[in-house]
Write a protein that holds these residues in place. Structure first.
Motif: not given
Lengths: 150, 90
Positions: A20-26, A39-52
């Protein structure tokens, strides 16, 4: 901007967070977002997915998480949805990040704070009986764009 | 010293947590966690480091982050926790 939204459907398996992080990054690179903000956006999206994965699905790895990535000339928007247990409203409320006193440092509850810290607009929509949806929007500003670095 | 490399996220942080919480009580003076090779860290990694720091304080030991990468420092700064840890450049 890109003509179409990108939709991703991934299993709630933490081993897939790197994908997921790789796709968002690209995707953010293609859009021209400045690397620090990327990097910040990738982190925040990762956090949302981790919460799920952790909270909505309570660690079950065979459930589904959907991401919708969209962009306009004014904003970048990412929506993360699940069909798990709705998050209590108080868990998603905005609480400012402040430097804590050493004895007040707590190990948990940071993910939602980081999401609010990174994005300009955040909307959590827990379902009444099932599911959660978080929509995160970042406005384009001169300081976000690669071209403005020079 | 614990050396960490690669991405620290929801998948990998339990292994780091286990290593840190085992190392603290056994340490003579304290634990150093080398984070120079960390390419990404999320809030579960930050929570693990906070747990390590708290455990070290309970055991009257030091807990030091060694050569943290820019990825580590960025998330600590974003979380306003960069000043909570003792950080050494090497």
């Amino acid at each position: 901007m890109l003509a179409d939204d990108i939709r991703l459907q991934v299993s709630s398996d933490p081993r897939l967070l790197g994908v997921i992080r790789g796709v968002i990054q690209v995707w953010l690179e293609v859009l021209g977002l400045l690397i620090d903000r990327r990097q910040e956006v990738v982190l925040a999206v990762d956090e949302a997915c981790s919460n799920a994965m952790r909270h909505a699905y309570e660690g079950r790895t065979d459930e589904s998480i959907e991401l919708v990535l969209s962009a306009s000339n004014e904003w970048i928007e990412i929506t993360v949805s699940d069909q798990g247990t709705p998050c209590p409203t108080e868990c998603s409320e905005y609480r400012p990040l402040l430097p804590p006193a050493p004895h007040e440092v707590e190990p948990g509850g940071l993910g939602v704070k980081l999401i609010h810290e990174v994005f300009d607009e955040v909307r959590f929509c827990p379902g009444t009986t099932r599911g959660n949806c978080v929509t995160m929007r970042l406005h384009w500003t001169a300081k976000n764009e690669v071209d403005s670095e020079d | 010293m614990i050396v960490v490399e690669g991405d620290i996220d929801l998948y990998s942080s339990p292994e780091l947590r286990s290593a840190v919480l085992k190392a603290v009580p056994k340490a003579i003076t304290g634990v150093g966690v080398h984070l120079g090779g960390v390419t990404y860290m999320d809030s579960s990694g930050v929570a693990t480091l906070v747990e390590g720091l708290r455990s070290a304080k309970e055991h009257d030991k030091t807990f030091t982050l060694l050569a943290p990468s820019t990825a580590v420092m960025k998330v600590l700064e974003l979380a306003r926790l960069d000043s909570v840890f003792e950080v050494r450049s090497a």
